[in-house]
Design an enzyme around this catalytic site. Structure first.
Site, PDB file in Angstrom:
ATOM      1  N   CYS A 345      44.560  17.697  46.977  1.00  0.00           N
ATOM      2  CA  CYS A 345      43.671  17.509  48.129  1.00  0.00           C
ATOM      3  C   CYS A 345      44.113  18.327  49.335  1.00  0.00           C
ATOM      4  O   CYS A 345      43.294  19.004  49.985  1.00  0.00           O
ATOM      5  CB  CYS A 345      43.566  16.025  48.482  1.00  0.00           C
ATOM      6  SG  CYS A 345      45.121  15.245  48.981  1.00  0.00           S
ATOM      7  N   HIS A 395      45.263  10.733  50.926  1.00  0.00           N
ATOM      8  CA  HIS A 395      44.181  11.618  50.492  1.00  0.00           C
ATOM      9  C   HIS A 395      43.524  12.226  51.718  1.00  0.00           C
ATOM     10  O   HIS A 395      43.497  11.627  52.808  1.00  0.00           O
ATOM     11  CB  HIS A 395      43.141  10.846  49.675  1.00  0.00           C
ATOM     12  CG  HIS A 395      42.093  11.728  49.063  1.00  0.00           C
ATOM     13  ND1 HIS A 395      42.409  12.783  48.248  1.00  0.00           N
ATOM     14  CD2 HIS A 395      40.733  11.713  49.161  1.00  0.00           C
ATOM     15  CE1 HIS A 395      41.294  13.378  47.858  1.00  0.00           C
ATOM     16  NE2 HIS A 395      40.262  12.746  48.409  1.00  0.00           N
ATOM     17  N   GLU A 407      36.198  17.691  47.983  1.00  0.00           N
ATOM     18  CA  GLU A 407      37.561  17.197  47.811  1.00  0.00           C
ATOM     19  C   GLU A 407      38.102  17.596  46.454  1.00  0.00           C
ATOM     20  O   GLU A 407      37.345  17.901  45.523  1.00  0.00           O
ATOM     21  CB  GLU A 407      37.588  15.671  47.927  1.00  0.00           C
ATOM     22  CG  GLU A 407      36.731  15.000  46.868  1.00  0.00           C
ATOM     23  CD  GLU A 407      36.801  13.482  46.889  1.00  0.00           C
ATOM     24  OE1 GLU A 407      37.732  12.934  47.511  1.00  0.00           O
ATOM     25  OE2 GLU A 407      35.921  12.847  46.274  1.00  0.00           O
TER      26      GLU A 407
END
Length: 434
Positions: A345, A395, A407
């Site tokens: 990420c 994240h 993402e």
């Protein structure tokens, strides 16, 4: 664009002519026009709007369905209550029937009492006449044999008179008891019937209301299913449009990368020629300058979307593109993604913002606090969303507008576009870098 390409070829050819080395020009990758990109974006926005409208319609229908299910539950309880009332009314009717039977038994007993009283009276009258007794004053005086006999006869007459009066009184009481018993029996039967009928009518009405509520709920479920099917179809169209749009933007990015590579090669060759002519050492390539404004935001978004479908790699990705991941202290993920080329990420964010000259830190926690912290309600395309648990960011993703984000989600997945997830510890602020 053709003029620029021609100039670049001429410059490169001129530079190469100084060394006498011939280099074949690679064919450029496809380059979609701005109109192509705009039409693709408009199609995505239009279908995203349709999906949003259908999603809202689904939410409204679901709320209506919930209300109807509540109504079904209410009517079901009403039907149960009506059944209880009917059961009680039937029990009361049975009790009233028992009382009526008892009253009829009392009526029969009263009739028998009347018959017995009438028999006693008839016996008295018959006995009086069969024995020839003269119960009047003259009869007593003429038939008495003496004063004592007269007193005895007078007492007998009183006794007979009292007996006759008692018989008549008993007859009257028996008649009253019979009338009361008959009246009570009729009243009990009528009351039982009224209660039974009222309860039966109430139960019928409750059953009809329940059936109506169930029919409405079933019809609502059909409407909900139809809209859900339509939403799935439009969502599939949106996914196809997004994939097509991502493909076009990936083509544009590949062309831009190719163009940059060509330009870099030309510049490098020019520098080499100049250095050879001047006898200087090779110079280092210029650093990328930082961009600002809406164009920079679109560059970041396009750069990220050009990586759609690239595999997730634990610790993978840098400012130049996807890389082989790392094992993070020797502990591998279950998919072994650290051994593959891809992004995690924060690596995807690092690569996307590098296109605008922004050097982000590597860790997602530092990325989440890198830019200006803006309330989530004011987020704009190009902002970074982050999620944390127990105060630790785990994240990060890039917001691209219309409630969507891009993402590198998790091990075993690929870079993808997703709806913004408002659960799982989404931070109340977003990081705005540009």
């Amino acid at each position: 664009m053709r003029v620029l390409r021609g100039v670049l070829v001429v410059v490169l050819a001129a530079a190469l002519s100084t060394t006498g080395v011939a280099v074949a020009q690679p064919s450029p990758p496809p380059n979609p026009t701005n109109d192509d990109l705009q039409r693709s974006r408009d199609q995505v926005d239009q279908r995203a709007s349709s999906v949003a409208q259908l999603t809202q319609r689904l939410a409204d229908l679901q709320a209506e369905a919930d209300d109807l299910q509540i109504q079904v539950a209410v009517e079901h309880e009403s039907a149960n209550q009506a059944l209880d009332v009917l059961t009680g009314a039937e029990a009361a009717a049975d009790a009233a029937t028992a009382r009526a039977e008892s009253a009829r038994a009392q009526t029969e007993a009263a009739g028998k009492a009347i018959d017995a009283a009438r028999t006693r009276l008839d016996d008295f009258v018959a006995g009086t006449y069969s024995q020839g007794l003269d119960l009047g004053p003259i009869g007593l005086l003429t038939t008495a044999s003496g004063p004592d006999d007269l007193v005895d006869r007078a007492q007998l007459t009183d006794a007979l008179a009292q007996q006759q009066a008692a018989a008549l009184d008993g007859l009257q009481r028996a008649r009253v008891q019979k009338a009361n018993a008959d009246s009570a029996a009729r009243a009990a039967q009528e009351e039982a019937e009224r209660r039974r009928q009222a309860a039966a009518d109430a139960k019928t009405a409750a059953d009809q209301a329940l059936a109506g509520a169930q029919a409405n709920a079933a019809a609502q479920a059909q409407r909900l299913s139809a809209v859900a099917t339509e939403q799935q179809q439009v969502q599939a169209q949106l996914d196809a449009a997004e994939n097509a749009d991502a493909g076009l933007r990936a083509q544009r990015q590949r062309f831009l990368d190719w163009q940059s590579a060509q330009r870099a090669a030309e510049l490098a060759e020019q520098r080499r020629a100049q250095e050879e002519a001047a006898g200087r050492a090779a110079a280092a390539p210029p650093a990328t300058s930082r961009q600002t404004g809406s164009g920079a935001v679109q560059t970041v978004i396009d750069r990220a979307m050009a990586q759609l479908g690239v595999r997730y790699s634990w610790g993978g990705g840098n400012s130049r593109g996807p890389t082989v991941g790392v094992r993070d202290g020797g502990v591998a993920d279950s998919f072994g993604d650290y051994r593959k080329v891809g992004f995690d990420c924060s690596g995807l964010m690092l690569y996307a913002f590098a296109g605008a000259g922004v050097n982000l830190p590597r860790w997602s926690g530092n990325q989440a606090t890198f830019g200006l912290q803006v309330p989530r309600s004011q987020m704009q395309p190009g902002d970074m969303l982050s999620w944390a648990r127990n105060g630790r960011t785990y994240h990060i993703a890039l917001y691209i507008g219309n409630g969507r984000m891009i993402e590198a989600p998790y091990s075993g997945a690929s870079v993808q576009i997703s709806p913004v997830r408002y659960t799982g510890g989404l931070a109340p602020t977003v990081s705005r870098v540009l």
